[in-house]
Design a protein around this motif. Structure first.
Motif, mmCIF file in Angstrom:
data_model
loop_
_atom_site.group_PDB
_atom_site.id
_atom_site.type_symbol
_atom_site.label_atom_id
_atom_site.label_comp_id
_atom_site.label_asym_id
_atom_site.label_seq_id
_atom_site.Cartn_x
_atom_site.Cartn_y
_atom_site.Cartn_z
ATOM 1 N N ASP A 179 0.822 -1.215 0.000
ATOM 2 C CA ASP A 179 0.000 0.000 0.000
ATOM 3 C C ASP A 179 0.857 1.267 0.000
ATOM 4 O OD1 ASP A 179 -2.353 -1.476 -0.041
ATOM 5 O OD2 ASP A 179 -2.548 -1.486 2.143
ATOM 6 N N GLU A 180 1.913 1.255 0.792
ATOM 7 C CA GLU A 180 2.806 2.419 0.836
ATOM 8 C C GLU A 180 3.475 2.630 -0.529
ATOM 9 O OE1 GLU A 180 6.472 4.082 3.619
ATOM 10 O OE2 GLU A 180 5.575 2.150 4.108
ATOM 11 N N ALA A 181 3.876 1.540 -1.171
ATOM 12 C CA ALA A 181 4.495 1.634 -2.497
ATOM 13 C C ALA A 181 3.505 2.188 -3.515
ATOM 14 C CB ALA A 181 5.003 0.259 -2.943
ATOM 15 N N MET A 182 2.283 1.692 -3.498
ATOM 16 C CA MET A 182 1.282 2.171 -4.450
ATOM 17 C C MET A 182 1.003 3.657 -4.248
ATOM 18 S SD MET A 182 0.734 -0.160 -6.580
ATOM 19 C CE MET A 182 -0.549 0.718 -7.467
ATOM 20 N N HIS A 183 0.980 4.093 -3.007
ATOM 21 C CA HIS A 183 0.775 5.514 -2.725
ATOM 22 C C HIS A 183 1.905 6.352 -3.338
ATOM 23 C CE1 HIS A 183 -0.325 9.176 -0.648
ATOM 24 N NE2 HIS A 183 0.910 9.250 -0.183
ATOM 25 N N LEU A 184 3.149 5.937 -3.132
ATOM 26 C CA LEU A 184 4.291 6.680 -3.683
ATOM 27 C C LEU A 184 4.284 6.661 -5.206
ATOM 28 C CD1 LEU A 184 7.111 5.642 -1.200
ATOM 29 C CD2 LEU A 184 6.113 7.917 -1.471
ATOM 30 N N LEU A 185 3.864 5.534 -5.784
ATOM 31 C CA LEU A 185 3.840 5.427 -7.252
ATOM 32 C C LEU A 185 2.794 6.343 -7.880
ATOM 33 C CD1 LEU A 185 4.432 1.606 -7.578
ATOM 34 C CD2 LEU A 185 5.929 3.408 -8.476
ATOM 35 N N SER A 197 2.665 -9.484 -6.448
ATOM 36 C CA SER A 197 1.402 -8.764 -6.671
ATOM 37 C C SER A 197 1.675 -7.317 -7.051
ATOM 38 C CB SER A 197 0.532 -8.791 -5.418
ATOM 39 O OG SER A 197 0.130 -10.099 -5.115
ATOM 40 N N LEU A 198 2.642 -6.715 -6.391
ATOM 41 C CA LEU A 198 3.005 -5.336 -6.703
ATOM 42 C C LEU A 198 3.561 -5.239 -8.120
ATOM 43 C CD1 LEU A 198 3.289 -2.399 -5.824
ATOM 44 C CD2 LEU A 198 5.482 -3.014 -4.758
ATOM 45 N N LEU A 199 4.404 -6.169 -8.497
ATOM 46 C CA LEU A 199 4.954 -6.216 -9.858
ATOM 47 C C LEU A 199 3.824 -6.295 -10.883
ATOM 48 C CD1 LEU A 199 7.167 -6.633 -12.037
ATOM 49 C CD2 LEU A 199 7.250 -9.037 -11.330
ATOM 50 N N GLN A 200 2.854 -7.186 -10.658
ATOM 51 C CA GLN A 200 1.718 -7.320 -11.573
ATOM 52 C C GLN A 200 0.930 -6.012 -11.668
ATOM 53 O OE1 GLN A 200 0.104 -10.839 -9.523
ATOM 54 N NE2 GLN A 200 0.031 -11.817 -11.542
ATOM 55 N N THR A 201 0.641 -5.407 -10.532
ATOM 56 C CA THR A 201 -0.123 -4.158 -10.503
ATOM 57 C C THR A 201 0.625 -3.046 -11.230
ATOM 58 O OG1 THR A 201 -1.138 -4.795 -8.414
ATOM 59 C CG2 THR A 201 -1.230 -2.464 -9.002
ATOM 60 N N ILE A 202 1.924 -2.957 -10.993
ATOM 61 C CA ILE A 202 2.744 -1.922 -11.640
ATOM 62 C C ILE A 202 2.693 -2.078 -13.150
ATOM 63 C CG2 ILE A 202 5.143 -1.221 -12.043
ATOM 64 C CD1 ILE A 202 5.608 -1.775 -9.017
ATOM 65 N N ARG A 203 2.879 -3.283 -13.627
ATOM 66 C CA ARG A 203 2.898 -3.508 -15.078
ATOM 67 C C ARG A 203 1.513 -3.304 -15.699
ATOM 68 N NH1 ARG A 203 7.474 -1.746 -15.861
ATOM 69 N NH2 ARG A 203 9.227 -3.144 -15.693
ATOM 70 N N LEU A 204 0.460 -3.730 -15.015
ATOM 71 C CA LEU A 204 -0.900 -3.536 -15.534
ATOM 72 C C LEU A 204 -1.296 -2.065 -15.551
ATOM 73 C CD1 LEU A 204 -2.806 -6.541 -13.907
ATOM 74 C CD2 LEU A 204 -2.242 -6.223 -16.329
ATOM 75 N N SER A 205 -0.762 -1.282 -14.627
ATOM 76 C CA SER A 205 -1.120 0.137 -14.559
ATOM 77 C C SER A 205 -0.287 0.988 -15.512
ATOM 78 C CB SER A 205 -0.974 0.649 -13.127
ATOM 79 O OG SER A 205 0.383 0.631 -12.736
ATOM 80 N N GLY A 206 0.671 0.372 -16.184
ATOM 81 C CA GLY A 206 1.473 1.106 -17.160
ATOM 82 C C GLY A 206 2.588 1.933 -16.560
ATOM 83 N N VAL A 207 2.922 1.713 -15.295
ATOM 84 C CA VAL A 207 4.028 2.436 -14.678
ATOM 85 C C VAL A 207 5.324 2.004 -15.360
ATOM 86 C CG1 VAL A 207 5.371 2.710 -12.545
ATOM 87 C CG2 VAL A 207 2.871 2.690 -12.458
#
Length: 127
Positions: free
Chosen positions: A45-51, A72-82
């Protein structure tokens, strides 16, 4: 007038629930001349906030964290286009983890203990 940031300057987000390890890695990266921004997150959650607030050139992710994992964070990052190169840096160096992380878009998969010193080489484009 603000000075523009050179394209050779690097920003890094370290995501690891082990605060000692995150601080140690930040200290190592802080010694590099071209690293201008190092931030730490200790949870998904903290990582997603910073991203949502910053762009990073490199993201260092641990796999095993309480709650949602680094995978899970890796998947979310790639799906969100970061954008940004992702370095998985973990003690979970099993080949199945490595294959999964690389197939999900990680640029590197390193063992925390054996490969710790390789991170500055990666950031400098040597590895």
């Amino acid at each position: 007038m603000m000075a523009s940031i050179s394209t050779s300057e690097i920003s890094v987000l370290i995501v690891d629930d082990n605060k000692f390890f995150a601080q140690r890695m930040a200290g190592l990266l802080d010694e590099m001349e071209n690293v201008w921004n190092i931030q730490k997150a200790h949870s998904y959650d903290e990582a997603m906030h910073l991203l949502t607030m910053h762009r990073y050139d490199y993201l260092l992710l641990d796999i095993n964290m309480p709650g949602k994992s680094g995978i899970s964070l890796l998947q979310t990052i790639r799906l969100s286009g970061v954008n940004g190169r992702i370095i998985m840096l973990t003690n979970s160096s099993e080949s199945s983890y490595k294959q999964r992380c690389l197939s999900l878009g990680a640029s590197y998969f390193l063992d925390k203990t054996a490969d710790f010193e390789k991170v500055p080489l990666i950031l400098n484009g040597i590895l």
